[in-house]
Motif scaffolding. Structure first.
Motif, short mmCIF file in Angstrom:
data_model
loop_
_atom_site.label_atom_id
_atom_site.label_comp_id
_atom_site.label_asym_id
_atom_site.label_seq_id
_atom_site.Cartn_x
_atom_site.Cartn_y
_atom_site.Cartn_z
N GLY A 58 0.82 -1.20 0.00
CA GLY A 58 0.00 0.00 0.00
C GLY A 58 0.86 1.26 0.00
N ARG A 59 2.05 1.16 0.60
CA ARG A 59 2.97 2.30 0.62
C ARG A 59 3.32 2.74 -0.80
N PHE A 60 3.57 1.77 -1.69
CA PHE A 60 3.90 2.11 -3.08
C PHE A 60 2.73 2.82 -3.73
N ILE A 61 1.52 2.32 -3.51
CA ILE A 61 0.34 2.93 -4.13
C ILE A 61 0.14 4.36 -3.61
N VAL A 62 0.35 4.55 -2.32
CA VAL A 62 0.21 5.89 -1.75
C VAL A 62 1.26 6.82 -2.35
N TRP A 63 2.52 6.40 -2.40
CA TRP A 63 3.58 7.25 -2.96
C TRP A 63 3.34 7.53 -4.44
N MET A 64 2.92 6.53 -5.18
CA MET A 64 2.65 6.73 -6.61
C MET A 64 1.51 7.72 -6.79
N THR A 65 0.48 7.62 -5.95
CA THR A 65 -0.65 8.56 -6.02
C THR A 65 -0.20 9.97 -5.69
#
Length: 180
Positions: A58-65
């Protein structure tokens, strides 16, 4: 005369080295062509697993967003002379495609490595299970042999009952001897 000339000719040594080797094996390097740098496949595999593990969080998705929102906001609301990617956001699309084109093979490589580990673990589990089955069958045969052997051996209860019967018989004989 020709036979003599043929026997005097020396056999040419076959060239050995990178240009001529065994014909049944592929060449490792071709002379004259550019050779690619060598890399450690194990280190590359570990790196790809770390990247794939991060991409699945989820960290990757948050950073990408966050990055995409910042990109879009900067290129729509930011100063006009500092914008690098206007409305259709073609450069953003290119960056996301590039990220996806690298992420997919890394994820597949990590999955292949995990499949290899799972296969080894499954083979070890199967071998352990086979050993456990063999041990269980051996113990079953041993218990059956002990049961068979105990059928011919006097048990504690049998010996106790026999001794009580003998004591009773001795008491009866003593009683009859005392009466006489």
């Amino acid at each position: 005369m020709r036979a003599r000339e043929g026997s005097q000719r020396k056999a040419r040594p076959e060239p050995s080295g990178p240009s001529r080797g065994r014909l049944d094996q592929p060449r490792t390097a071709r002379p004259g062509l550019i050779t690619l740098p060598a890399y450690d496949p194990e280190a590359f595999g570990k790196l790809s697993e770390r990247i794939a593990r991060f991409l699945g969080t989820g960290r990757f998705i948050v950073w990408m967003t966050v990055v995409i929102i910042a990109w879009v906001l900067w290129n729509t609301v930011g100063p006009a002379d500092l914008r690098w990617d206007n409305y259709p956001f073609i450069f953003l699309t290119l960056m996301l495609s590039l990220q996806a084109s690298y992420a997919a093979p890394l994820i597949l490589l990590a999955q292949n490595r995990q499949d290899d580990r799972d296969r080894v673990n499954m083979e070890q589990d199967r071998a352990r299970s086979d050993r456990n089955i063999a041990d269980t069958e051996y113990l079953t045969r041993e218990v059956a042999a002990l049961r068979h052997g105990l059928g011919e051996v006097a048990t504690r209860d049998f010996v106790r009952s026999e001794l009580q019967a003998l004591l009773k018989e001795l008491d009866e004989r003593r009683d009859t001897a005392d009466r006489l």
